[in-house]
Design a protein around this motif. Structure first.
Motif, short mmCIF file in Angstrom:
data_model
loop_
_atom_site.label_atom_id
_atom_site.label_comp_id
_atom_site.label_asym_id
_atom_site.label_seq_id
_atom_site.Cartn_x
_atom_site.Cartn_y
_atom_site.Cartn_z
N THR A 197 52.92 40.55 37.14
CA THR A 197 51.80 40.01 36.68
C THR A 197 51.43 38.63 37.21
O THR A 197 49.94 38.45 37.18
N HIS A 200 49.38 39.32 40.47
CA HIS A 200 48.35 39.98 40.26
C HIS A 200 47.25 38.89 39.46
O HIS A 200 46.04 38.73 39.98
N GLY A 201 47.69 38.13 38.76
CA GLY A 201 46.98 37.14 38.04
C GLY A 201 46.31 36.29 38.97
O GLY A 201 45.35 35.68 38.84
N ARG A 202 47.39 35.74 39.97
CA ARG A 202 46.82 34.67 40.89
C ARG A 202 45.72 35.38 41.92
O ARG A 202 44.83 34.66 42.32
N ALA A 204 43.61 37.87 41.07
CA ALA A 204 42.33 37.91 40.26
C ALA A 204 41.70 36.60 39.97
O ALA A 204 40.67 36.51 40.50
N LEU A 205 42.38 35.49 39.95
CA LEU A 205 41.86 34.02 39.70
C LEU A 205 41.35 33.67 41.24
O LEU A 205 40.27 33.10 41.31
N ALA A 206 42.08 34.02 42.44
CA ALA A 206 41.45 33.62 43.53
C ALA A 206 40.11 34.22 43.85
O ALA A 206 39.28 34.00 44.70
N GLU A 207 39.75 35.64 43.34
CA GLU A 207 38.81 36.20 43.61
C GLU A 207 37.61 35.77 42.78
O GLU A 207 36.30 35.68 43.09
N ARG A 208 37.93 35.07 41.56
CA ARG A 208 36.81 34.69 40.68
C ARG A 208 36.36 33.15 41.10
O ARG A 208 35.17 32.74 40.82
N VAL A 209 37.41 32.45 41.58
CA VAL A 209 37.25 31.01 41.67
C VAL A 209 37.09 30.77 43.28
O VAL A 209 37.90 31.02 44.15
#
Length: 211
Positions: A197, A200-202, A204-209
Motif C-alpha cells: 500500500t 503503491h501510494g507513493r 500514485a502520488l509521484a504521478e499526480r505531483v
C-alpha cells in the motif's frame, strides 16, 4: 480482515532483522519472512543482525519495511540486538529510515517473561528512526476464552507485535508452538500488505505531483 491491495509495477521489500540466541527466535523470523513472501509483489529478506556491518545496514536502507526481532532476555532485548541498534546511529542522525514501516516480534521461555517490554523497546527504536509502527492486528486467542486452544493465533494476547514462547528445555526443532509460528506469519503478511500500500501510494502520488 485484509484489504485488497492494487498491483504495483515495483515490488515492495520487507526486511526481517533479528537476533536469535538459541535458534527459537530464528524459527520465528523464518515464519515472519514466509508470511511476508506469501504476499504477491513482495520480496522478503532475512538478516541476522549479530554482525551489523555496512552491507547489512545498506540492505536495510533499501527496504520499504523492517520487522525487528529479538529474544526477550532479562525482560528486554538481547545485548546483541542492542549492539545492532546502536550501530544504526548514523542512520538515525540522517533519519535515513524515516517513513519506512516497522514491526516487531519476540520469544522467551516464560509465558509472560515481560515480552511486552521487549516489543515496546523495539517500537521506541523504530520511532526514533521516524518509522511507522504496524501492530499485530489480531484479537487474543488461546485461554482468553474457554473454547480457545494452545495453538490459536495470538494465544499470548499480544497487540504491539508477535509473541512466542519456547520452553527452556525444548530445542528450536520443537518450539515455538505451531500457533506462535502462524502468528508470526500473520505479522509478516500484514506488514507486507501495508508495504505494498505504501509503495503503491507513493507511486500514485509521484504521478499526480510534478517533479
Amino acid at each position: 480482515m485484509s484489504v485488497p491491495v492494487p498491483a504495483v509495477s515495483a515490488p515492495a521489500t520487507v526486511a526481517v532483522a533479528y537476533h536469535s540466541g538459541y535458534g527459537h527466535t530464528a524459527r520465528q523470523a523464518e515464519a515472519v519472512a514466509a508470511g511476508a513472501a506469501s504476499v504477491e509483489g513482495v520480496t522478503a529478506l532475512r538478516h541476522d543482525v549479530s554482525d551489523p556491518d555496512d552491507a547489512l545496514l545498506a540492505s536495510l536502507d533499501t527496504a520499504d519495511a523492517v520487522i525487528f526481532g529479538s529474544p526477550t532476555y532479562m525482560g528486554s532485548t538481547s545485548a546483541v540486538f542492542q549492539r545492532f541498534a546502536e550501530a544504526t546511529a548514523s542512520r538515525w542522525q540522517e533519519q535515513r529510515w524515516s517513513g519506512k514501516l516497522a514491526a516487531g516480534f519476540t520469544n522467551s521461555a516464560g509465558v509472560n517473561g515481560n515480552k511486552d517490554n521487549t516489543l515496546m523497546a523495539l517500537a521506541v527504536f523504530a520511532a526514533q528512526h521516524g518509522m511507522t509502527w504496524v501492530p499485530l492486528g489480531l484479537l487474543p486467542g488461546g485461554e482468553y476464552s474457554a473454547a480457545g486452544t494452545p495453538d490459536d493465533l495470538n494465544r499470548l494476547a499480544g497487540f504491539t507485535g508477535a509473541m512466542a514462547q519456547s520452553p527452556s528445555d525444548a530445542g528450536p526443532e520443537d518450539a515455538p508452538r505451531p500457533g506462535d509460528l502462524r502468528t508470526a506469519e500473520h505479522l509478516g503478511a500484514r506488514v507486507a500488505r501495508a508495504a505494498l500500500t505504501l509503495v503503491h501510494g507513493r507511486a500514485a502520488l509521484a504521478e499526480r505531483v510534478p517533479a
